[in-house]
Design a protein around this motif. Structure first.
Motif, short mmCIF file in Angstrom:
data_model
loop_
_atom_site.label_atom_id
_atom_site.label_comp_id
_atom_site.label_asym_id
_atom_site.label_seq_id
_atom_site.Cartn_x
_atom_site.Cartn_y
_atom_site.Cartn_z
N THR A 41 0.93 -1.15 0.04
CA THR A 41 -0.06 -0.04 0.01
C THR A 41 0.95 1.42 0.15
O THR A 41 0.51 2.33 -0.77
CB THR A 41 -0.99 -0.03 1.41
N GLU A 81 -6.89 1.43 -0.54
CA GLU A 81 -7.73 0.22 0.36
C GLU A 81 -9.06 0.52 0.80
O GLU A 81 -9.98 -0.18 0.71
CB GLU A 81 -6.69 0.09 1.60
N ASP A 157 -5.69 -1.31 -5.03
CA ASP A 157 -5.10 -1.88 -3.87
C ASP A 157 -6.23 -2.86 -3.62
O ASP A 157 -7.29 -2.31 -2.88
CB ASP A 157 -4.86 -0.72 -2.90
N GLU A 158 -6.08 -3.99 -3.71
CA GLU A 158 -6.90 -5.20 -3.09
C GLU A 158 -8.37 -4.96 -3.80
O GLU A 158 -9.27 -4.79 -3.09
CB GLU A 158 -6.88 -5.24 -1.70
MG MG Z 1 -1.86 -2.80 2.00
#
Ligand code: MG
Ligand code: ATP
Length: 244
Positions: A41, A81, A157-158
């Motif tokens: 991140t 995130e 991010d994810e």
């Molecule tokens: Mg992360």
């Protein structure tokens, strides 16, 4: 399209990202892997201009994130995130607002919002307020805000965290479609803990551990070596931990 050059982030004595360099070409989907706290991140936030690096730099579509931050930021779409969604706004209103702050010219905003809405499967909910949407739909809105200004580079991010299996499949299709060389050929960097996701959509894998890059290989090379991504992940992380 992305050239990261010695990116380093220190918090006092703690080195969160340690001299990370890599490149990613147009149409390439790069999977960012690494255990919790590895520095994924932090690296992504630096690439997108949300966090200053302590050292090193990067060029996004040829624009240096330090010497030309505005142009670099315009060339990148970012799904953080926790996306900064406004729960009281409706989907179209929010995406129109993002298009405006991303400098999409007024006359093109409506088409840009409609296109992002369509691509992310949001057409049925575009008048709903974001706060009333399910988690998966909010995640789609997060992806839509990242692509609304049609950036060349996407940092996700994810992107599939918390989604149901059908939505995961749809988002993976969307990511593959965004990178399609026959279409827009975006360059995409995504982080994930789902190794099957990397196998399904990534052309290259970059693994980070304790802030350092410990692997950078094409999926084809990895597949050829015959080891599953899961075994390889465990082997590299355990090796690094023994060495530490
Ligand atoms: Mg992360
Ligand atoms: N503001 C901060 N001050 C001090 N340390 C920080 C700060 N922000 C992040 N860190 C540390 O930097 C390291 C890297 O964090 P980062 O969020 O980049 O990891 P990550 O790879 O994204 O992990 P995850 O898989 O859990 O999302 C962690 O040890 C984290 O605690």
């Amino acid at each position: 399209m992305i050239e990261a050059d010695g990116i380093t982030k220190r918090y006092g004595d703690f080195v969160a990202v340690d001299d990370v360099s890599f490149t990613a070409e147009a149409g390439e989907v790069v999977g960012f892997l690494g255990p919790n706290g590895a520095g994924k991140t932090t690296t992504m936030r630096i690439l997108t201009g949300f966090l200053p690096a302590t050292d090193g730099t990067a060029r996004i579509a040829g624009h240096d994130i330090f010497s030309d931050p505005l142009a670099a930021r315009r060339a990148v779409g970012y799904l953080p995130e926790t996306p900064p969604l406004y729960p009281e706004m409706d989907v179209t209103g929010y995406l129109t607002y993002v298009a405006k702050i991303k400098d999409v010219p007024r006359g093109q905003r409506k088409a840009a919002v409609e296109s992002a809405t369509e691509r992310c499967g949001l057409a049925d909910v575009h008048r709903r307020v974001i706060g009333s949407l399910s988690k998966g739909y909010r995640q789609r809105v997060g992806i839509a805000q990242a692509i609304v200004h049609d950036p060349k580079v996407l940092i996700l991010d994810e992107p599939t965290v918390g989604l149901d299996p059908i939505q995961i499949r749809e988002i993976r299709h969307l990511i593959a479609d965004l990178a399609d060389p026959e279409k827009a050929a975006h360059t995409i960097v995504l982080s994930t803990h789902i190794l099957a996701e990397v196998e399904a959509i990534c052309r290259r894998v970059i693994m980070i551990h304790n802030g350092k890059k410990v692997l950078d290989q094409s999926m084809a090379e990895l597949t050829e070596a015959g080891e599953s991504l899961e075994d390889m992940f465990a082997r590299i992380i355990l090796r690094e931990e023994e060495a530490a």
